[in-house]
Write a protein that holds these residues in place. Sequence first.
Motif, PDB file in Angstrom:
ATOM      1  N   ALA A  42      -1.576   1.080   5.936  1.00 18.50           N
ATOM      2  CA  ALA A  42      -2.791   1.020   5.451  1.00 18.50           C
ATOM      3  C   ALA A  42      -4.125   0.481   6.664  1.00 18.50           C
ATOM      4  O   ALA A  42      -3.732  -0.120   7.478  1.00 18.50           O
ATOM      5  CB  ALA A  42      -2.582  -0.405   4.437  1.00 18.50           C
ATOM      6  N   SER A  72       0.893  -1.173  -0.125  1.00 19.98           N
ATOM      7  CA  SER A  72       0.065   0.077   0.146  1.00 19.98           C
ATOM      8  C   SER A  72       0.893   1.334   0.223  1.00 19.98           C
ATOM      9  O   SER A  72       1.975   1.445   0.463  1.00 19.98           O
ATOM     10  CB  SER A  72      -0.952   0.135   1.125  1.00 19.98           C
ATOM     11  OG  SER A  72      -1.516   1.228   1.350  1.00 19.98           O
ATOM     12  N   LYS A  73       0.337   2.199  -0.532  1.00 18.49           N
ATOM     13  CA  LYS A  73       0.951   3.710  -0.726  1.00 18.49           C
ATOM     14  C   LYS A  73       0.782   4.234   0.828  1.00 18.49           C
ATOM     15  O   LYS A  73       1.636   5.161   1.236  1.00 18.49           O
ATOM     16  CB  LYS A  73       0.687   4.511  -1.821  1.00 18.49           C
ATOM     17  CG  LYS A  73       0.708   3.849  -3.139  1.00 18.49           C
ATOM     18  CD  LYS A  73       0.139   4.759  -4.247  1.00 18.49           C
ATOM     19  CE  LYS A  73       0.433   4.205  -5.756  1.00 18.49           C
ATOM     20  NZ  LYS A  73      -0.274   5.184  -6.659  1.00 18.49           N
ATOM     21  N   HIS A  74      -0.058   3.824   1.517  1.00 14.53           N
ATOM     22  CA  HIS A  74      -0.474   4.425   2.845  1.00 14.53           C
ATOM     23  C   HIS A  74       0.549   3.703   3.887  1.00 14.53           C
ATOM     24  O   HIS A  74       0.390   2.544   3.802  1.00 14.53           O
ATOM     25  CB  HIS A  74      -2.112   4.330   2.957  1.00 14.53           C
ATOM     26  CG  HIS A  74      -2.894   4.781   1.930  1.00 14.53           C
ATOM     27  ND1 HIS A  74      -2.992   6.254   1.674  1.00 14.53           N
ATOM     28  CD2 HIS A  74      -3.461   4.653   1.028  1.00 14.53           C
ATOM     29  CE1 HIS A  74      -3.903   6.474   0.859  1.00 14.53           C
ATOM     30  NE2 HIS A  74      -4.055   5.302   0.176  1.00 14.53           N
ATOM     31  N   ARG A  75       0.859   4.605   4.774  1.00 16.44           N
ATOM     32  CA  ARG A  75       1.647   3.955   6.038  1.00 16.44           C
ATOM     33  C   ARG A  75       0.953   4.427   7.242  1.00 16.44           C
ATOM     34  O   ARG A  75       1.103   5.649   7.676  1.00 16.44           O
ATOM     35  CB  ARG A  75       3.089   4.643   5.890  1.00 16.44           C
ATOM     36  CG  ARG A  75       3.793   4.270   4.677  1.00 16.44           C
ATOM     37  CD  ARG A  75       4.086   2.629   4.609  1.00 16.44           C
ATOM     38  NE  ARG A  75       5.234   2.476   3.593  1.00 16.44           N
ATOM     39  CZ  ARG A  75       4.708   1.755   2.558  1.00 16.44           C
ATOM     40  NH1 ARG A  75       3.495   1.685   2.142  1.00 16.44           N
ATOM     41  NH2 ARG A  75       5.659   1.512   1.521  1.00 16.44           N
TER      42      ARG A  75
END
Length: 453
Positions: free
Chosen positions: A121, A116-119
């Motif tokens: 997700a 995921s690009k989110h840290r």
Amino acid sequence: MRLTFLGGAGTVTGSRFLLEHGGRRLLVDCGLFQGLKQLRLRNWAPFPVPPASIDAVVLTHAHIDHSGYIPALAKHGFRGPVFCTPATRDLAGLLLPDSGHLQEEDAAYANRHGLSKHRPALPLYTEANARASLSLLEAVRFDEPFTPVPGLKARFVRAGHILGAASVHLAWDGGSVLFSGDLGRNADPLMEPPDAPPAADHVVMESTYGDRDHEDVQPEDELARVVVRTAARGGMVVIPAFAVGRAQLVLHLLARLKGQGRIPPDLPVFLDSPMATDVTQLYAKYRDEHRLDNAACEAMCHQARFVQSVEESMSLRELRMPSVIVSASGMATGGRVVHHLEAFLPDRRNTVLLVGYQAAGTRGATLAAGLRDVKIHGQHVPVRAEIASLGAMSAHADRGELLHWLDRLPHAPRSVHLVHGEPVAADSLRRDIEERHPGWSCIVAEQLATVNF
């Protein structure tokens, strides 16, 4: 009366229709968008109106594209009642926590593998959020009048499709509107057909199969052919199937085929979906909503080996004998079936059998389109297995059945608004309705468009 299309317009998923009348707000359906990424991102966008400002929700049925946003709505401030039929309440009690659990699992997997690009997700909502939202559900029987908000009278009409599925008729001083919900087949092997629609000034109608008629074939004949030819080459049949409706129909047909000797009676069948296992038991509870007698219901319930644990599910990948694995989700967007596809797609002996609608952007649609690889868990998996489709097993009314349902209205409505269809399907149905009923106003709904009744 003001109607705004917050979802289910220009696409098959994300059913959300906002009615505003007399200072009150009522949401008909509260579903998740599925399929293409730009659609899934709508699930994360702020809701177009403050959730706390919505007075009540009315659900047509329990499928996630109609009910799956309820936990998020409640998480962000909605506290009103959610009216639905008794079977829809029971099914939502299974589907919504499972949806939250799957989202937590997907987020955890993405975090472990850096997908995921989110840290980090995060899930849209958790299993705990979903369980908390179940307290909002209020069951109302078919044809029993109720008042979801002051000034509106409502009732549920049988729509077929799945257990508990309903069309919703809403009336106020000066008008009425009928939401078709998802309409079932007239000759479905499992479900009873939809009831005739009641009179309404305005109709909001699904158009999923608005541009085509289902094949005039017996689904069990093609199912038998797929199973026999796959078993003959020593392969596995993997069937992505919605836990509600399609999984039960597949089990019912497999039981009939074994009883008729058309497929090996000792062929192992695995139902790898704890939720589908629980759903299957509900068919005994709601016997008046489907066609199965006691014997057929028992045969369906005892057809498969029910796979519960993750460990047992993973062990199916080691099978070396012809078998059938029925597993959710139906469009292969998540759940245990994704792991089975990863394991069995590269082998030419195997078959993946698609038995329901495959929305654009889903893995199921990718497979149906004939692409030779599919992305799973961040990796490209080669597609060497046979890909077969059984359109005749769809739980949605086709073009002819949709038109027949509309023909049964007691009188012409002032307007018909088409939802739940890809643009080509919806516009094709619009043309057919206008040709069949000259003078009718038929409009393809657009996302965030508003109409005043």
